[in-house]
Design a protein around this motif. Structure first.
Motif, short mmCIF file in Angstrom:
data_model
loop_
_atom_site.label_atom_id
_atom_site.label_comp_id
_atom_site.label_asym_id
_atom_site.label_seq_id
_atom_site.Cartn_x
_atom_site.Cartn_y
_atom_site.Cartn_z
N PHE A 178 0.84 -1.19 0.00
CA PHE A 178 0.00 0.00 0.00
C PHE A 178 0.88 1.25 0.00
O PHE A 178 2.01 1.23 0.51
CB PHE A 178 -0.90 0.02 1.24
CG PHE A 178 -2.12 -0.85 1.13
CD1 PHE A 178 -3.38 -0.29 0.94
CD2 PHE A 178 -2.02 -2.23 1.23
CE1 PHE A 178 -4.50 -1.08 0.85
CE2 PHE A 178 -3.15 -3.04 1.15
CZ PHE A 178 -4.40 -2.46 0.95
N LYS A 179 0.35 2.33 -0.55
CA LYS A 179 1.05 3.62 -0.55
C LYS A 179 0.24 4.62 0.27
O LYS A 179 -0.99 4.59 0.26
CB LYS A 179 1.25 4.12 -1.98
CG LYS A 179 2.26 3.28 -2.76
CD LYS A 179 2.35 3.69 -4.21
CE LYS A 179 1.20 3.12 -5.02
NZ LYS A 179 1.32 3.35 -6.47
N LEU A 180 0.95 5.50 0.96
CA LEU A 180 0.32 6.47 1.85
C LEU A 180 -0.03 7.72 1.06
O LEU A 180 0.84 8.51 0.70
CB LEU A 180 1.27 6.80 3.00
CG LEU A 180 0.75 7.73 4.10
CD1 LEU A 180 -0.40 7.07 4.86
CD2 LEU A 180 1.88 8.11 5.07
N SER A 181 -1.32 7.91 0.80
CA SER A 181 -1.74 9.08 0.01
C SER A 181 -1.89 10.33 0.88
O SER A 181 -1.48 11.41 0.49
CB SER A 181 -3.05 8.78 -0.72
OG SER A 181 -4.06 8.37 0.20
N GLU A 182 -2.49 10.14 2.08
CA GLU A 182 -2.69 11.27 2.98
C GLU A 182 -2.55 10.78 4.42
O GLU A 182 -2.69 9.58 4.70
CB GLU A 182 -4.07 11.90 2.78
CG GLU A 182 -4.34 12.38 1.36
CD GLU A 182 -5.64 13.16 1.24
OE1 GLU A 182 -5.73 14.26 1.81
OE2 GLU A 182 -6.55 12.66 0.56
N GLN A 183 -2.27 11.72 5.33
CA GLN A 183 -2.19 11.38 6.73
C GLN A 183 -2.58 12.58 7.58
O GLN A 183 -2.39 13.73 7.18
CB GLN A 183 -0.79 10.90 7.11
CG GLN A 183 0.28 11.96 6.93
CD GLN A 183 1.67 11.50 7.35
OE1 GLN A 183 1.82 10.47 7.98
NE2 GLN A 183 2.69 12.28 7.00
N ALA A 184 -3.15 12.28 8.75
CA ALA A 184 -3.39 13.31 9.76
C ALA A 184 -2.46 12.97 10.93
O ALA A 184 -2.34 11.81 11.32
CB ALA A 184 -4.84 13.30 10.22
N ILE A 185 -1.78 13.99 11.46
CA ILE A 185 -0.78 13.76 12.50
C ILE A 185 -1.04 14.64 13.71
O ILE A 185 -1.76 15.64 13.64
CB ILE A 185 0.64 14.02 11.97
CG1 ILE A 185 0.80 15.49 11.52
CG2 ILE A 185 0.99 13.06 10.82
CD1 ILE A 185 2.22 15.88 11.20
N THR A 186 -0.43 14.25 14.83
CA THR A 186 -0.44 15.07 16.03
C THR A 186 0.68 16.12 15.92
O THR A 186 1.49 16.09 14.98
CB THR A 186 -0.20 14.22 17.28
OG1 THR A 186 1.14 13.68 17.21
CG2 THR A 186 -1.21 13.09 17.39
N ASP A 187 0.74 17.02 16.88
CA ASP A 187 1.83 18.00 16.90
C ASP A 187 3.19 17.34 17.05
O ASP A 187 4.22 17.91 16.67
CB ASP A 187 1.61 19.00 18.03
CG ASP A 187 0.45 19.97 17.75
OD1 ASP A 187 0.26 20.31 16.57
OD2 ASP A 187 -0.25 20.36 18.70
#
Length: 318
Positions: A178-187
């Protein structure tokens, strides 16, 4: 990720198995409200498809004591690709072993991801043979349009809850390609949501942080319709039939899909979606969403309900 040649063994998400303690009510939901077709029944399970699914079925619905994900199944590009994945997964320490297959497909290799979700890969699969009463007018369609309920076309993606999104994201990338298209991250840079793909869709799989302390829970399955207007139609279908609408029609930031979220009678969260973007570039750069950006809510500013970030199946609320 290292600089090794990318894994290109997985063709697509083939089907999912969902557990339900209300099999009759759940079957009525998927057949009459989503508009899916029953293709087979075996034991405590029923196999269903959307009218645009190219595979024989995309949903296995199984009676169980509680709701949740039975397993997620992916099809490889070939038997050689299947053997390669089985070998590497066996060496990962998360392999379970070979099965003789299930309805509609041949032998499969079973394993878990880092958080304990049950998965399998296989190659050999029966073709869908369209029955006479569902023959389409155009021979390049798998079957005629289902003018029933929300009339979902096909299984689009699934979203898994995970106690460690980073670990699961790395697993799917390193072990399955799989490839990572988008991500949400913490500070601090930890992933709270990862959107991953093996096809050219913006994502086939999402992984969201489960703060309950549990492992291996299920967030939702998404079924596609042809247009945003059909998402609105689905919401009316649910309204007319007394189905609880958790999140009314709106637009996501990540993936840019239009959606409506409900709970099917067994308790599993189901999304009906439309739209989204495609990825054609082989060197797509992962889009990262910061906590500040996520606080702005959905694409048009409104937030998702609090339950969207806490409710999953099995339901751990006491």
């Amino acid at each position: 990720m290292n600089n090794r040649e990318p894994i290109r063994d997985i063709a697509h998400l083939h089907h999912i198995e969902l557990f339900t303690a209300k099999p009759n009510e759940s079957l009525d939901f998927f057949r009459n409200l989503l508009g899916m077709e029953v293709v087979h029944s075996k034991g405590q399970s029923v196999f269903l498809r959307g009218w645009g699914d190219q595979q024989l079925y995309s949903l296995k619905l199984t009676e169980a004591k509680q709701a949740g994900l039975g397993h997620m199944a992916m099809r490889t590009f070939s038997n050689h690709a299947l053997e390669q994945r089985a070998r590497d997964l066996g060496q990962s320490g998360l392999g379970i072993g070979w099965t003789n297959g299930d309805y509609g497909h041949g032998k499969s290799y079973r394993f878990t991801d880092a958080d304990g979700h049950n998965l399998e890969v296989f190659y050999e699969a029966d073709k869908y043979v369209t029955p006479a009463h569902l023959k389409p007018g155009l021979k390049n369609m798998p079957q005629r349009f289902s003018a029933r309920g929300a009339s979902v076309t096909q299984l689009d993606h699934i979203n898994l809850f995970s106690s460690d999104v980073d670990a699961d994201s790395i697993f799917y990338r390193n072990q399955l390609g799989f490839k990572l298209s988008e991500q949400a991250i913490t500070d601090e840079g930890k992933q709270t949501t990862a959107w991953l793909h093996v096809t050219n869709k913006s994502y086939d799989l999402a992984i969201s942080l489960d703060k309950s302390g549990e492992k291996g829970r299920f967030h939702h399955a998404a079924f596609k319709v042809e247009s945003p207007e059909m998402v609105l139609r689905a919401a009316d279908v649910f309204l007319d039939n007394g189905i609880f609408i958790e999140a009314p029609p709106n637009k996501h930031v990540a993936g840019q899909t239009m959606f409506v979220y409900v709970y099917e009678p067994g308790g599993n969260r189901i999304e009906v979606c439309s739209g989204g973007f495609l990825i054609f570039s082989p060197d797509w750069e992962t889009v990262t969403w910061t906590p500040k950006e996520r606080k702005k809510g959905l694409a048009w500013g409104t937030p998702l309900p609090a339950t969207f970030h806490t409710y999953g199946t099995p339901n751990t609320d006491k």
